[in-house]
Design an enzyme around this catalytic site. Structure first.
Site, PDB file in Angstrom:
ATOM      1  N   TYR A 160      55.533  44.070  45.814  1.00  0.00           N
ATOM      2  CA  TYR A 160      54.917  45.382  46.038  1.00  0.00           C
ATOM      3  C   TYR A 160      55.977  46.448  46.261  1.00  0.00           C
ATOM      4  CZ  TYR A 160      50.218  43.481  46.169  1.00  0.00           C
ATOM      5  OH  TYR A 160      49.029  42.889  45.816  1.00  0.00           O
ATOM      6  N   HIS A 216      37.671  40.044  40.737  1.00  0.00           N
ATOM      7  CA  HIS A 216      39.101  40.198  40.506  1.00  0.00           C
ATOM      8  C   HIS A 216      39.781  38.899  40.061  1.00  0.00           C
ATOM      9  CE1 HIS A 216      42.751  42.559  40.940  1.00  0.00           C
ATOM     10  NE2 HIS A 216      43.307  41.635  41.686  1.00  0.00           N
ATOM     11  N   ASP A 250      45.528  41.717  37.762  1.00  0.00           N
ATOM     12  CA  ASP A 250      46.362  42.029  38.914  1.00  0.00           C
ATOM     13  C   ASP A 250      47.812  42.208  38.452  1.00  0.00           C
ATOM     14  OD1 ASP A 250      45.926  42.029  42.088  1.00  0.00           O
ATOM     15  OD2 ASP A 250      47.881  41.119  41.690  1.00  0.00           O
TER      16      ASP A 250
END
Length: 390
Positions: A306, A360, A176
């Protein structure tokens, strides 16, 4: 400057959380709906009951405090990190970085496997000294107050942290955001990086695709098509966290159930689970990760990473490559992963494996498998470096 740190949440904060949980107001749902429109109401109500009646933060806090926590003060801002020295003759320094919606808690189960492999069926010669930081704006690290704390800035902070710890050369590992930051380390501090191990290559990462590079192969075109379809179906969180994080943060900062729903939906969709996220991760593990976000009030600052990535993405410029040796591990329930040819455009790929299970959150879901792959990747690199890391 480095100082010791101890997690100690006040009783007043825990009591305030409990009041909010008691006063929860639930939404309705369509008949028969489960996870297809977001977090399943029935599962969340069950988790809510466990949170109130059985979850023990003090037990989790004690467990976390069994690790060696510290703060690194740099330019007036502090970064939280765990530093566990390896048990072996020449432990290799390794900085492991978490992602979103995770936290440093992701690494809790893998830390002993890597720092003391001899006690867990491995070879003591494979020991690592682990540094597990919290990304700025996440967990117990300070929250940035100005724009600019992007993956490249964080990579520079990590390099300075390793210098402060006395590690001249080291490895990097992550998935990630951890894969972005580790890759940025390899790009900006290649001379210091012994190797780079990634359990994810982001859908937002781009190698150099400028004129003069080889044309896209059929498998690469198919990968980009999968990414586009995945983003259309699952990428709403990227859009809102990358453009309007402040608006979303009001609701999730005020409601612990809202926060849990937002985070746990990803643990359901991205883990190697079929019906419920607690098939792979325990309810305690899910809630402790939520608690780290809630108790530190970092939901908004974690979202801002983000928007930072949107403003300054990890896209390689013409002629750029990430030079340190790179190992990639693929997991069956991971988000869309690129083909080998795509990875080789950007990385000095020396190791490519596929694990039989996991998604993940590899360090939480399959810590033994991931630990063994990390050991295998770094084994020849230790010898090449002559076991000299500081």
């Amino acid at each position: 400057m480095i100082s010791e740190f101890h997690i100690d949440i006040g009783e007043a904060e825990l009591a305030a959380l409990r009041r909010r949980l008691v006063d929860v107001r639930w939404p309705d749902r369509l008949d028969g709906a489960r996870w297809e429109f977001g977090t399943d109401l029935e599962f969340l109500q069950e988790l809510h009951a466990y949170w109130l009646e059985a979850y023990d933060w003090r037990r989790e806090e004690q467990r976390l405090n069994s690790l060696s926590h510290h703060k690194f003060l740099r330019n007036g801002s502090s970064v939280h990190f765990i530093h566990q020295v390896g048990k072996g003759l020449n432990p290799l320094p390794l900085i492991m970085t978490h992602g979103w919606p995770g936290s440093f808690v992701e690494m809790q189960k893998i830390i002993p496997l890597l720092t003391d492999p001899g006690a867990h069926g491995g070879d003591p010669a494979d020991a690592f000294s682990l540094v597990v930081p919290s990304i700025p704006g996440h967990g117990f690290s300070d929250r940035p107050t100005k724009p600019g704390t992007n993956v490249f800035a964080v990579a520079d902070i990590w390099a300075d942290l390793m210098t402060a710890l006395g590690y001249d050369r080291f490895g990097a590992q992550g998935g990630d955001w951890g894969s972005w930051i580790s890759s940025a380390l390899g790009l900006r501090h290649a001379d210091r990086l012994i190797g780079l191990h990634l359990n994810y290559v982001s859908t937002g990462f781009r190698p150099d695709l400028n004129p003069g590079t080889p044309p896209l192969a059929e498998e690469e075109v198919a990968y980009l098509d999968r990414v586009a379809k995945w983003r259309e179906a699952e990428g709403a969180y990227i859009a809102i966290q990358g453009t309007k994080p402040q608006t979303l943060a009001y609701g999730l900062t005020d409601s612990p159930i809202g926060l849990a729903a937002w985070l746990i939906e990803k643990f359901q969709g991205w883990s190697d689970s079929k019906q419920r996220p607690d098939e792979t991760l325990t309810q305690d593990e899910l809630l402790t990760n939520v608690m780290i976000h809630w108790l530190t009030n970092t939901v908004h600052s974690s979202f801002r990473f983000y928007s930072e990535a949107r403003a300054c993405p990890l896209h390689l410029q013409p002629g750029q490559r990430i030079l340190p040796p790179c190992g990639i591990v693929r997991l069956p329930r991971e988000l869309p992963m690129p083909p080998r040819r795509w990875v080789e455009r950007a990385f000095n790929l020396t190791h490519w494996t596929t694990l039989p299970r996991g998604g993940h959150f590899a360090a939480m879901e399959a810590p033994e498998l991931l630990a063994e792959d990390i050991r295998a990747f770094f084994r020849p690199l230790r010898a090449a470096a002559g076991n000299r890391f500081s």
